[in-house]
Design a protein around this motif. Structure first.
Motif, short mmCIF file in Angstrom:
data_model
loop_
_atom_site.label_atom_id
_atom_site.label_comp_id
_atom_site.label_asym_id
_atom_site.label_seq_id
_atom_site.Cartn_x
_atom_site.Cartn_y
_atom_site.Cartn_z
N PHE A 85 0.12 -2.11 -1.17
CA PHE A 85 -0.31 -1.18 -2.23
C PHE A 85 -1.13 -1.96 -3.25
O PHE A 85 -1.15 -3.20 -3.22
CB PHE A 85 0.91 -0.55 -2.92
CG PHE A 85 1.75 0.27 -1.98
CD1 PHE A 85 1.33 1.51 -1.54
CD2 PHE A 85 2.96 -0.22 -1.50
CE1 PHE A 85 2.08 2.26 -0.64
CE2 PHE A 85 3.73 0.52 -0.60
CZ PHE A 85 3.29 1.76 -0.18
N GLY B 125 1.16 -2.16 -9.42
CA GLY B 125 2.16 -1.12 -9.12
C GLY B 125 3.54 -1.73 -8.93
O GLY B 125 3.72 -2.95 -9.07
N PRO B 126 4.53 -0.91 -8.59
CA PRO B 126 5.91 -1.39 -8.49
C PRO B 126 6.16 -2.38 -7.36
O PRO B 126 6.91 -3.35 -7.56
CB PRO B 126 6.71 -0.11 -8.28
CG PRO B 126 5.75 0.90 -7.80
CD PRO B 126 4.42 0.54 -8.39
N THR B 127 5.57 -2.18 -6.20
CA THR B 127 5.82 -3.11 -5.09
C THR B 127 5.18 -4.46 -5.43
O THR B 127 5.74 -5.53 -5.17
CB THR B 127 5.25 -2.54 -3.78
OG1 THR B 127 5.63 -1.17 -3.69
CG2 THR B 127 5.78 -3.28 -2.56
N ASP B 128 4.01 -4.37 -6.05
CA ASP B 128 3.31 -5.57 -6.50
C ASP B 128 4.14 -6.33 -7.55
O ASP B 128 4.29 -7.55 -7.47
CB ASP B 128 1.97 -5.12 -7.10
CG ASP B 128 1.09 -6.27 -7.55
OD1 ASP B 128 0.62 -7.01 -6.69
OD2 ASP B 128 0.90 -6.43 -8.78
N HIS C 25 8.32 -1.39 1.36
CA HIS C 25 9.52 -0.67 0.94
C HIS C 25 9.92 0.37 1.98
O HIS C 25 9.56 0.29 3.15
CB HIS C 25 9.32 -0.09 -0.46
CG HIS C 25 8.19 0.89 -0.58
ND1 HIS C 25 7.79 1.70 0.43
CD2 HIS C 25 7.39 1.20 -1.62
CE1 HIS C 25 6.81 2.47 0.03
NE2 HIS C 25 6.53 2.17 -1.22
N ALA D 13 0.98 7.55 -3.53
CA ALA D 13 0.27 6.40 -2.98
C ALA D 13 -0.04 6.61 -1.50
O ALA D 13 -0.10 5.67 -0.72
CB ALA D 13 1.09 5.13 -3.19
N ALA E 79 4.22 6.78 1.54
CA ALA E 79 4.60 6.00 0.36
C ALA E 79 5.87 6.59 -0.26
O ALA E 79 6.21 7.76 -0.02
CB ALA E 79 3.46 6.00 -0.65
N ALA E 80 6.53 5.80 -1.08
CA ALA E 80 7.76 6.26 -1.73
C ALA E 80 7.45 7.45 -2.63
O ALA E 80 8.23 8.42 -2.69
CB ALA E 80 8.34 5.12 -2.54
N SER E 81 6.33 7.39 -3.34
CA SER E 81 5.96 8.47 -4.25
C SER E 81 5.65 9.75 -3.46
O SER E 81 5.90 10.85 -3.95
CB SER E 81 4.73 8.05 -5.05
OG SER E 81 3.78 7.45 -4.20
N GLY F 150 -2.05 3.07 -4.40
CA GLY F 150 -0.81 2.51 -4.94
C GLY F 150 -0.55 3.24 -6.23
O GLY F 150 -1.46 3.89 -6.77
N THR F 151 0.67 3.13 -6.76
CA THR F 151 0.93 3.89 -7.99
C THR F 151 0.59 3.09 -9.24
O THR F 151 0.79 3.58 -10.35
CB THR F 151 2.36 4.43 -8.00
OG1 THR F 151 3.25 3.39 -7.62
CG2 THR F 151 2.51 5.60 -7.06
N GLY F 152 0.05 1.87 -9.06
CA GLY F 152 -0.51 1.13 -10.20
C GLY F 152 -1.69 1.93 -10.76
O GLY F 152 -1.68 2.36 -11.92
N ASP G 275 7.97 7.99 -9.29
CA ASP G 275 7.72 6.60 -8.94
C ASP G 275 8.87 5.69 -9.35
O ASP G 275 9.72 6.06 -10.18
CB ASP G 275 6.42 6.12 -9.58
CG ASP G 275 5.84 4.90 -8.86
OD1 ASP G 275 6.13 4.72 -7.66
OD2 ASP G 275 5.11 4.13 -9.50
N GLN G 276 8.87 4.48 -8.77
CA GLN G 276 9.93 3.52 -9.02
C GLN G 276 10.02 3.16 -10.50
O GLN G 276 9.00 3.07 -11.19
CB GLN G 276 9.68 2.23 -8.22
CG GLN G 276 9.92 2.35 -6.74
CD GLN G 276 8.62 2.47 -5.99
OE1 GLN G 276 7.84 3.38 -6.23
NE2 GLN G 276 8.37 1.56 -5.07
N1 ASP Z 1 5.14 3.15 -5.72
C1 ASP Z 1 4.21 3.19 -4.64
C2 ASP Z 1 4.69 4.17 -3.62
O1 ASP Z 1 4.56 5.29 -3.89
C3 ASP Z 1 3.80 1.94 -4.06
C4 ASP Z 1 3.19 0.98 -4.99
O2 ASP Z 1 2.12 1.18 -5.54
O3 ASP Z 1 3.80 -0.04 -5.12
O4 ASP Z 1 5.16 3.86 -2.57
#
Ligand code: ASP
Length: 324
Positions: free
Chosen positions: A36, A40-43, A92, A156, A160-162, A184-186, A202-203
């Motif tokens: 991603f 963002g969160p994974t980053d 993830h 994302a 994706a998780a979102s 990505g959600t960044g 989102d996370q």
């Molecule tokens: N949070 C994102 C997702 O929806 C992934 C990301 O940008 O880290 O999976």
């Protein structure tokens, strides 16, 4: 005969070189692929873990963002990398959901990777741009139902998780909203802050700071209990969505064929990194916690991935959402 000698010589050379590589590992920079965008969160999780692992491994650990297609492009990049321990993937729950969501995945999820270990299990938050009218989750549900053709939900990409959490939300309220995919959600958070998109699930590793600063609005967390870092945000269950719980687990993978000595070495290093004070403190500030030592092992991650593929397969099939 000549052919046989050549084959034997090649095999010996390979054995020598892979043996030597495993014993001296790591001798150079390691790259963690994040599937991603940066920021963002994974980053965020990957950079914290990479920094701590680098101290133990005595080598630089770089992060490369390969976003797009819900994390499957980055995963494919690692599936096709040299199995030498120098290219790793931190992905993830999308690793499990994409196995069913994608009709044609460019890798075979259960056969393309070796396992290093689980990293963390992060709660999600249902958030919105600061000036979205509704003040609580019930209000958001009514608002979304009344404006389903204009309310936008960031994600994302498929898998994706979102995307998963957004789908769960739309299915729980029996309403389809307009989805806006990012790499990505960044970058999705940047648009939420700028008011270009309305909602996101989102996370906490991407939303906690913004919620605390009041720059976005939070309607719910998807954990079983409220979080210490966000005491005023109700659980989705409390706020009106019974059974709406989901955790976004993250794991470290290596390309298939990476020697076991190397994945074991990485696993030990991951376990140490998860006890690093900076990692523990930053994870806590971001509303999450490191995986246990037993989870941060090849077996811990393998069994999680297998059980999560089995858990989400029927859910996704029932929803009938697929990507090509
Ligand atoms: N949070 C994102 C997702 O929806 C992934 C990301 O940008 O880290 O999976």
């Amino acid at each position: 005969m000549k052919k046989l000698w050549a084959a034997l010589a090649a095999a010996t050379l390979f054995a020598l070189s892979s043996g030597a590589g495993a014993a001296d590992y790591p001798e150079r920079t390691i790259t963690f692929v994040v599937p991603f965008s940066a920021g963002g969160p994974t980053d965020t999780v990957t950079r914290l873990v990479a920094e701590a692992m680098s101290k133990d491994l005595g080598q630089q650990v770089l992060v490369e963002n390969v976003g797009g297609a819900g994390g499957t492009l980055g995963a494919a990049r690692v599936a096709n990398a040299e199995p030498d321990g120098y290219t790793l993937l931190l992905h993830h729950i999308g690793m499990a959901t994409s196995a069913t969501l994608y009709r044609k995945l460019p890798y075979d999820t259960l056969n393309a990777f070796e396992y290093v270990g689980l990293v963390t299990d992060v709660p999600m938050t249902i958030v919105a741009r600061k000036d979205l009218e509704p003040t609580d989750l019930k209000g958001l549900i009514e608002y979304a139902k009344a404006n389903k053709d204009t309310v936008t939900v960031a994600n994302a990409g498929i898998g994706a998780a979102s995307h998963l959490c957004g789908m769960m939300f739309m299915s729980a309220i029996e309403t389809s909203l307009v989805t806006v995919p990012y790499k990505g959600t960044g970058p999705a958070m940047t648009d939420l802050l700028g008011g270009q998109v309305d909602i996101m699930c989102d996370q906490t590793t991407n939303t906690t700071k913004q919620i605390q600063a009041g720059t976005i609005k939070a309607y719910a967390v998807t954990s079983a209990k409220r979080l210490d870092v966000l005491p005023d945000v109700p659980t989705a269950e409390e706020a009106g969505l019974p059974g709406f719980q989901v955790g976004i687990w993250h794991g470290v993978y290596a390309p298939k064929g990476t020697p076991a000595e190397i994945t074991e070495r990485l696993s030990k290093s991951l376990q140490l990194a998860l006890k690093d004070q900076n990692v523990v403190d930053r994870f806590a500030e971001l509303g999450t916690a490191p995986s246990t030592e037993a989870e941060a092992t090849p077996d811990g991650l393998k069994s999680k991935l297998e059980s999560e593929i089995a858990r989400w397969k029927p859910v996704i099939e029932a929803a009938g959402v697929y990507a090509d």
